[in-house]
Scaffold this active site. Structure first.
Site, PDB file in Angstrom:
ATOM      1  N   LYS A  14       1.070  -1.265   0.222  1.00  0.00           N
ATOM      2  CA  LYS A  14       0.002  -0.151   0.043  1.00  0.00           C
ATOM      3  C   LYS A  14       0.979   1.843  -0.039  1.00  0.00           C
ATOM      4  CE  LYS A  14      -1.074  -0.435   4.709  1.00  0.00           C
ATOM      5  NZ  LYS A  14       0.487  -0.452   5.173  1.00  0.00           N
ATOM      6  N   ARG A  89      -4.759   2.626  12.241  1.00  0.00           N
ATOM      7  CA  ARG A  89      -4.279   0.997  12.726  1.00  0.00           C
ATOM      8  C   ARG A  89      -4.922   0.417  14.221  1.00  0.00           C
ATOM      9  NH1 ARG A  89       1.123   1.495  10.194  1.00  0.00           N
ATOM     10  NH2 ARG A  89       1.921  -0.954  10.379  1.00  0.00           N
ATOM     11  N   ARG A 128      11.650  -8.071   1.015  1.00  0.00           N
ATOM     12  CA  ARG A 128      11.778  -6.916   1.212  1.00  0.00           C
ATOM     13  C   ARG A 128      13.305  -6.840   2.029  1.00  0.00           C
ATOM     14  NH1 ARG A 128       7.665  -2.562   3.471  1.00  0.00           N
ATOM     15  NH2 ARG A 128       7.781  -3.070   5.993  1.00  0.00           N
ATOM     16  N   ARG A 135      15.035  -2.584   5.978  1.00  0.00           N
ATOM     17  CA  ARG A 135      14.320  -1.866   7.445  1.00  0.00           C
ATOM     18  C   ARG A 135      14.958  -2.790   9.176  1.00  0.00           C
ATOM     19  NH1 ARG A 135       8.450  -0.128   5.675  1.00  0.00           N
ATOM     20  NH2 ARG A 135       7.798  -0.385   7.772  1.00  0.00           N
ATOM     21  N   ARG A 146       4.915  -7.822  14.115  1.00  0.00           N
ATOM     22  CA  ARG A 146       3.905  -7.324  13.280  1.00  0.00           C
ATOM     23  C   ARG A 146       2.419  -7.240  12.805  1.00  0.00           C
ATOM     24  NH1 ARG A 146       6.954  -4.343   8.907  1.00  0.00           N
ATOM     25  NH2 ARG A 146       5.891  -2.010   9.061  1.00  0.00           N
TER      26      ARG A 146
HETATM   27  P1  ADP Z   1       4.524  -0.881   6.970  1.00  0.00           P
HETATM   28  O1  ADP Z   1       3.981   0.063   6.252  1.00  0.00           O
HETATM   29  O2  ADP Z   1       5.392  -1.915   6.822  1.00  0.00           O
HETATM   30  O3  ADP Z   1       3.125  -1.598   7.582  1.00  0.00           O
HETATM   31  P2  ADP Z   1       4.617   1.434   8.613  1.00  0.00           P
HETATM   32  O4  ADP Z   1       5.794   2.234   7.948  1.00  0.00           O
HETATM   33  O5  ADP Z   1       3.233   2.387   8.303  1.00  0.00           O
HETATM   34  O6  ADP Z   1       4.933  -0.367   7.742  1.00  0.00           O
HETATM   35  O7  ADP Z   1       4.774   0.890  10.329  1.00  0.00           O
HETATM   36  C1  ADP Z   1       6.193   1.165  10.740  1.00  0.00           C
HETATM   37  C2  ADP Z   1       5.763   0.828  12.178  1.00  0.00           C
HETATM   38  O8  ADP Z   1       5.455   1.771  12.715  1.00  0.00           O
HETATM   39  C3  ADP Z   1       5.282   0.039  13.088  1.00  0.00           C
HETATM   40  O9  ADP Z   1       5.273  -1.596  13.047  1.00  0.00           O
HETATM   41  C4  ADP Z   1       4.321   0.528  14.291  1.00  0.00           C
HETATM   42  O10 ADP Z   1       5.356   0.673  15.242  1.00  0.00           O
HETATM   43  C5  ADP Z   1       4.677   2.333  13.907  1.00  0.00           C
HETATM   44  N1  ADP Z   1       3.774   2.426  13.660  1.00  0.00           N
HETATM   45  C6  ADP Z   1       3.164   2.907  11.983  1.00  0.00           C
HETATM   46  N2  ADP Z   1       2.127   4.026  12.140  1.00  0.00           N
HETATM   47  C7  ADP Z   1       1.479   3.620  13.458  1.00  0.00           C
HETATM   48  C8  ADP Z   1       0.131   3.683  13.737  1.00  0.00           C
HETATM   49  N3  ADP Z   1      -0.785   4.250  13.314  1.00  0.00           N
HETATM   50  N4  ADP Z   1       0.046   3.520  14.988  1.00  0.00           N
HETATM   51  C9  ADP Z   1       0.924   2.878  15.905  1.00  0.00           C
HETATM   52  N5  ADP Z   1       2.251   2.327  15.171  1.00  0.00           N
HETATM   53  C10 ADP Z   1       2.673   2.776  13.727  1.00  0.00           C
END
Ligand code: ADP
Length: 193
Positions: A14, A89, A128, A135, A146
């Site tokens: 996404k 989230r 990835r 990352r 996750r």
């Molecule tokens: P991905 O796109 O791979 O799902 P993200 O870059 O969106 O991962 O998020 C990486 C990390 O940042 C999450 O695992 C969490 O720890 C934190 N995070 C991101 N967005 C949120 C959110 N809306 N609420 C709480 N934690 C968040």
């Protein structure tokens, strides 16, 4: 004004779809993950607090992401509209966001769910891990964590938005360009109905 929320498992792609769609439509691309990683990279006191949370795959507090988002939306590039990638989230984040939209008299956003099979998801996460985009939170154990947190805390949002009539779905089991075209088609239909 055009507001969208992108939902999907970590690795569903996404983020990439948000990047392309935002650029083509002059929308701000608001990724809470990117904002939080930037905060860590800045070396700020807040960043130091966030680092261990994100590196284990846990979520940071709802209060923190909500205040980050509310601040971000005051910036000038959000005027034409924006895409949320990775936010909300949790149900609490979604409820807070809805209150905010109602208070500001902003139309409620469409929510796009990117559906992906478990098989493709695992393959992408594996890719990835081996790529330059790697990352700190891509390690196998952290990814498992996750994914579990996604299933427990974020998947309930699918029904939440379905019941509110805000949800559309895109089959994300295809190449980036194919998924982008599906996204465009689905949004055209939704906006004309
Ligand atoms: P991905 O796109 O791979 O799902 P993200 O870059 O969106 O991962 O998020 C990486 C990390 O940042 C999450 O695992 C969490 O720890 C934190 N995070 C991101 N967005 C949120 C959110 N809306 N609420 C709480 N934690 C968040």
């Amino acid at each position: 004004m055009y507001q969208l929320i992108f939902l999907g498992a970590p690795g569903a792609g996404k983020g990439k779809q948000a990047e392309i769609f935002a650029q083509n439509n002059k929308l701000a691309n608001i990724s809470t993950g990117v904002m939080l990683r930037n905060e860590i990279a800045s070396g700020s006191a807040l960043g130091l607090e966030l680092k261990p949370i994100i590196e284990t795959g846990a979520l940071v507090s709802d209060e923190l992401v909500i205040s980050l988002i509310e601040h971000r939306l005051t910036q000038i590039d959000c005027q034409k509209g924006y895409i949320f990638d990775g936010f909300p989230r949790t149900i609490q984040q979604a409820e807070e966001l809805e209150k905010f939209f109602i208070k500001q008299k902003i139309k409620l956003p469409l929510v796009v769910m990117f559906d992906i099979s478990d098989e493709n998801l695992l393959a992408r996460l594996e890719n990835r891990r081996n790529s330059d985009e790697h990352r700190a939170d891509d390690a196998v154990e952290v990814q498992k964590n996750r994914l579990q947190i996604y299933r427990e805390q974020t998947v309930p949002l699918i029904d939440y938005y379905k019941q509110k009539g805000q949800l559309v779905r895109v089959d994300a089991n295809a190449d980036v360009e194919v998924v982008q075209q599906r996204l465009v088609d689905v949004l055209n239909v939704a906006n004309n109905s």
